[in-house]
Design a protein around this motif. Structure first.
Motif, PDB file in Angstrom:
ATOM      1  N   ARG A 137       0.809  -1.216   0.000  1.00 36.82           N
ATOM      2  CA  ARG A 137       0.000   0.000   0.000  1.00 36.82           C
ATOM      3  C   ARG A 137       0.847   1.273   0.000  1.00 36.82           C
ATOM      4  NH1 ARG A 137      -4.864   0.129   2.653  1.00 36.82           N
ATOM      5  NH2 ARG A 137      -4.758   2.332   2.049  1.00 36.82           N
ATOM      6  N   VAL A 138       1.988   1.239   0.679  1.00 33.35           N
ATOM      7  CA  VAL A 138       2.843   2.415   0.823  1.00 33.35           C
ATOM      8  C   VAL A 138       4.303   1.973   0.750  1.00 33.35           C
ATOM      9  CG1 VAL A 138       3.371   4.468   2.218  1.00 33.35           C
ATOM     10  CG2 VAL A 138       1.127   3.371   2.434  1.00 33.35           C
ATOM     11  N   VAL A 139       5.151   2.845   0.212  1.00 31.53           N
ATOM     12  CA  VAL A 139       6.597   2.601   0.171  1.00 31.53           C
ATOM     13  C   VAL A 139       7.288   3.675   1.005  1.00 31.53           C
ATOM     14  CG1 VAL A 139       8.665   2.489  -1.281  1.00 31.53           C
ATOM     15  CG2 VAL A 139       6.483   1.574  -2.121  1.00 31.53           C
ATOM     16  N   VAL A 140       8.172   3.241   1.906  1.00 29.46           N
ATOM     17  CA  VAL A 140       9.024   4.157   2.663  1.00 29.46           C
ATOM     18  C   VAL A 140      10.433   4.022   2.104  1.00 29.46           C
ATOM     19  CG1 VAL A 140      10.001   4.741   4.912  1.00 29.46           C
ATOM     20  CG2 VAL A 140       7.616   4.005   4.747  1.00 29.46           C
ATOM     21  N   MET A 141      10.979   5.118   1.580  1.00 30.21           N
ATOM     22  CA  MET A 141      12.304   5.109   0.967  1.00 30.21           C
ATOM     23  C   MET A 141      13.288   5.804   1.905  1.00 30.21           C
ATOM     24  SD  MET A 141      13.241   6.315  -2.903  1.00 30.21           S
ATOM     25  CE  MET A 141      14.738   5.781  -3.725  1.00 30.21           C
ATOM     26  N   GLN A 142      14.418   5.149   2.160  1.00 33.38           N
ATOM     27  CA  GLN A 142      15.388   5.680   3.109  1.00 33.38           C
ATOM     28  C   GLN A 142      16.787   5.234   2.722  1.00 33.38           C
ATOM     29  OE1 GLN A 142      14.027   3.962   6.814  1.00 33.38           O
ATOM     30  NE2 GLN A 142      14.170   1.877   6.027  1.00 33.38           N
ATOM     31  N   GLY A 143      17.780   5.768   3.407  1.00 34.51           N
ATOM     32  CA  GLY A 143      19.162   5.405   3.139  1.00 34.51           C
ATOM     33  C   GLY A 143      19.800   4.743   4.344  1.00 34.51           C
ATOM     34  N   GLU A 144      20.652   3.771   4.092  1.00 30.84           N
ATOM     35  CA  GLU A 144      21.386   3.103   5.165  1.00 30.84           C
ATOM     36  C   GLU A 144      22.567   3.976   5.592  1.00 30.84           C
ATOM     37  OE1 GLU A 144      22.030   0.301   7.942  1.00 30.84           O
ATOM     38  OE2 GLU A 144      20.457   0.065   6.427  1.00 30.84           O
TER      39      GLU A 144
ATOM     40  N   ALA B 245      15.164  14.657   8.606  1.00 32.01           N
ATOM     41  CA  ALA B 245      15.860  14.765   9.881  1.00 32.01           C
ATOM     42  C   ALA B 245      16.488  16.148   9.958  1.00 32.01           C
ATOM     43  CB  ALA B 245      16.930  13.682   9.993  1.00 32.01           C
ATOM     44  N   ASP B 246      16.804  16.579  11.175  1.00 34.38           N
ATOM     45  CA  ASP B 246      17.343  17.929  11.329  1.00 34.38           C
ATOM     46  C   ASP B 246      18.745  18.084  10.751  1.00 34.38           C
ATOM     47  OD1 ASP B 246      18.617  16.391  13.257  1.00 34.38           O
ATOM     48  OD2 ASP B 246      17.745  17.470  14.958  1.00 34.38           O
ATOM     49  N   ASN B 247      19.380  16.979  10.352  1.00 39.44           N
ATOM     50  CA  ASN B 247      20.699  17.069   9.725  1.00 39.44           C
ATOM     51  C   ASN B 247      20.646  16.930   8.208  1.00 39.44           C
ATOM     52  OD1 ASN B 247      20.148  14.337   9.418  1.00 39.44           O
ATOM     53  ND2 ASN B 247      22.190  13.651  10.064  1.00 39.44           N
ATOM     54  N   ALA B 248      19.451  16.967   7.630  1.00 41.00           N
ATOM     55  CA  ALA B 248      19.315  16.796   6.176  1.00 41.00           C
ATOM     56  C   ALA B 248      19.877  18.004   5.421  1.00 41.00           C
ATOM     57  CB  ALA B 248      17.849  16.588   5.807  1.00 41.00           C
ATOM     58  N   ARG B 249      20.553  17.720   4.308  1.00 40.95           N
ATOM     59  CA  ARG B 249      21.080  18.750   3.421  1.00 40.95           C
ATOM     60  C   ARG B 249      20.872  18.265   1.992  1.00 40.95           C
ATOM     61  NH1 ARG B 249      26.323  19.162   3.218  1.00 40.95           N
ATOM     62  NH2 ARG B 249      26.494  21.409   2.908  1.00 40.95           N
ATOM     63  N   MET B 250      20.243  19.089   1.167  1.00 42.68           N
ATOM     64  CA  MET B 250      19.889  18.672  -0.185  1.00 42.68           C
ATOM     65  C   MET B 250      20.382  19.688  -1.202  1.00 42.68           C
ATOM     66  SD  MET B 250      15.974  17.515   0.740  1.00 42.68           S
ATOM     67  CE  MET B 250      15.801  18.690   2.093  1.00 42.68           C
ATOM     68  N   ASN B 251      20.775  19.184  -2.374  1.00 46.99           N
ATOM     69  CA  ASN B 251      21.112  20.126  -3.442  1.00 46.99           C
ATOM     70  C   ASN B 251      20.983  19.477  -4.811  1.00 46.99           C
ATOM     71  OD1 ASN B 251      23.533  18.568  -3.578  1.00 46.99           O
ATOM     72  ND2 ASN B 251      24.740  20.362  -4.157  1.00 46.99           N
ATOM     73  N   ALA B 252      20.780  20.335  -5.802  1.00 45.01           N
ATOM     74  CA  ALA B 252      20.739  19.916  -7.206  1.00 45.01           C
ATOM     75  C   ALA B 252      22.168  19.996  -7.730  1.00 45.01           C
ATOM     76  CB  ALA B 252      19.798  20.811  -7.997  1.00 45.01           C
TER      77      ALA B 252
ATOM     78  N   SER C 192       9.594   9.604   1.624  1.00 45.57           N
ATOM     79  CA  SER C 192      11.050   9.628   1.741  1.00 45.57           C
ATOM     80  C   SER C 192      11.442  10.125   3.122  1.00 45.57           C
ATOM     81  CB  SER C 192      11.667  10.540   0.675  1.00 45.57           C
ATOM     82  OG  SER C 192      11.785   9.869  -0.551  1.00 45.57           O
ATOM     83  N   LEU C 193      12.354   9.391   3.769  1.00 49.71           N
ATOM     84  CA  LEU C 193      12.921   9.786   5.052  1.00 49.71           C
ATOM     85  C   LEU C 193      14.352  10.232   4.795  1.00 49.71           C
ATOM     86  CD1 LEU C 193      11.648   6.865   7.344  1.00 49.71           C
ATOM     87  CD2 LEU C 193      10.484   8.987   6.682  1.00 49.71           C
ATOM     88  N   ILE C 194      14.602  11.510   4.963  1.00 50.22           N
ATOM     89  CA  ILE C 194      15.866  12.107   4.516  1.00 50.22           C
ATOM     90  C   ILE C 194      16.761  12.404   5.708  1.00 50.22           C
ATOM     91  CG2 ILE C 194      16.874  13.924   3.081  1.00 50.22           C
ATOM     92  CD1 ILE C 194      13.609  14.446   2.555  1.00 50.22           C
ATOM     93  N   GLN C 195      17.919  11.752   5.745  1.00 49.64           N
ATOM     94  CA  GLN C 195      18.915  12.077   6.743  1.00 49.64           C
ATOM     95  C   GLN C 195      20.231  12.356   6.044  1.00 49.64           C
ATOM     96  OE1 GLN C 195      18.318   8.993   5.963  1.00 49.64           O
ATOM     97  NE2 GLN C 195      20.137   7.732   6.236  1.00 49.64           N
ATOM     98  N   GLY C 196      20.966  13.334   6.555  1.00 41.98           N
ATOM     99  CA  GLY C 196      22.243  13.658   5.942  1.00 41.98           C
ATOM    100  C   GLY C 196      22.065  14.191   4.530  1.00 41.98           C
ATOM    101  N   PRO C 197      23.063  13.983   3.675  1.00 36.62           N
ATOM    102  CA  PRO C 197      22.997  14.532   2.321  1.00 36.62           C
ATOM    103  C   PRO C 197      22.043  13.787   1.389  1.00 36.62           C
ATOM    104  CG  PRO C 197      25.054  13.331   2.644  1.00 36.62           C
ATOM    105  CD  PRO C 197      24.386  13.388   3.978  1.00 36.62           C
ATOM    106  N   ALA C 198      21.342  14.561   0.583  1.00 39.06           N
ATOM    107  CA  ALA C 198      20.552  14.042  -0.532  1.00 39.06           C
ATOM    108  C   ALA C 198      20.903  14.933  -1.720  1.00 39.06           C
ATOM    109  CB  ALA C 198      19.064  14.089  -0.233  1.00 39.06           C
ATOM    110  N   CYS C 199      21.792  14.461  -2.569  1.00 39.31           N
ATOM    111  CA  CYS C 199      22.396  15.301  -3.594  1.00 39.31           C
ATOM    112  C   CYS C 199      22.110  14.764  -4.994  1.00 39.31           C
ATOM    113  CB  CYS C 199      23.910  15.373  -3.395  1.00 39.31           C
ATOM    114  SG  CYS C 199      24.421  15.834  -1.736  1.00 39.31           S
TER     115      CYS C 199
END
Length: 210
Positions: free
Chosen positions: A50-57, A130-137, A107-114
């Protein structure tokens, strides 16, 4: 198929999809692209999930394209495409499949998502940071355009043209706090509360009609 660069764990009607190259900050290589294409394509006729949770190890969501390995063969010796535009098209199909699958993606975003990892975030339906998430194009910083992997389609629809243009034309990072104020994410929580916060969204989603 058996996956090595991603993990899929099914609990009740939820798939927990984890990008699983923590030693490389979950950066994207050919093997991961092949696995993600197979997984998201399979969701099209999957009536159990029904739902997908996407995350990083580990300590990152996804650091983007693994420049060194992007066009190399996977563990079976299969090299699906060459370098350059061929690989970009092969990867771009993942984002199309994410939007075509009938299940919502959180999506559960922690740390960099670049770069391509940022594009995974943008192609999701709900984003919790998460409060440490950082994202950029990051594309424009490595000689590509600001339009890669659906970014120029998704980003203006989420944050408006001005902020989207700023991020795409500079490649600068947006932190969790600003991501929340611009509407890029639904919520920002301490890292240790990221998964428990997602649980409340899942409970609400699973009580609705499929």
């Amino acid at each position: 198929m058996d996956y090595e660069t991603i993990k899929v764990e099914t609990r009740d009607a939820v798939d927990y999809l984890t990008l699983n190259r923590p030693e490389a900050l979950n950066s994207i290589n050919s093997q991961m692209v092949t696995a993600l294409r197979d997984y998201f394509r399979g969701l099209m006729e999957n009536t159990d999930t029904r739902v997908v949770v996407m995350q990083g190890e580990g300590r990152a969501f996804c650091a983007g394209l693994d420049i060194k390995q992007a066009g190399t063969a996977d563990s079976s010796g299969h090299k699906p495409v060459g370098q350059g535009w061929g690989f970009q098209g092969y990867l771009a199909e993942v984002y199309i499949l994410m939007r075509r699958c009938p299940q919502p993606i959180i999506s559960l975003i922690q740390g960099p998502a670049c770069g391509g990892g940022f594009a995974f975030v943008l192609a999701s339906d709900v984003r919790i940071a998460a409060d440490n998430a950082r994202m950029n194009a990051a594309f424009i910083r490595i000689g590509l355009s600001a339009c890669d992997m659906g970014t120029s389609y998704f980003l203006p629809r989420l944050v408006g043209t001005s902020v989207a243009s700023e991020l795409m034309l500079t490649g600068k990072f947006i932190d969790a706090e600003r991501a929340l104020t611009t509407g890029l994410v639904s919520e920002v929580v301490p890292l240790e509360q990221l998964k428990s916060t997602a649980d409340s969204y899942l409970r609400d989603m699973l009580t609705t009609s499929p």
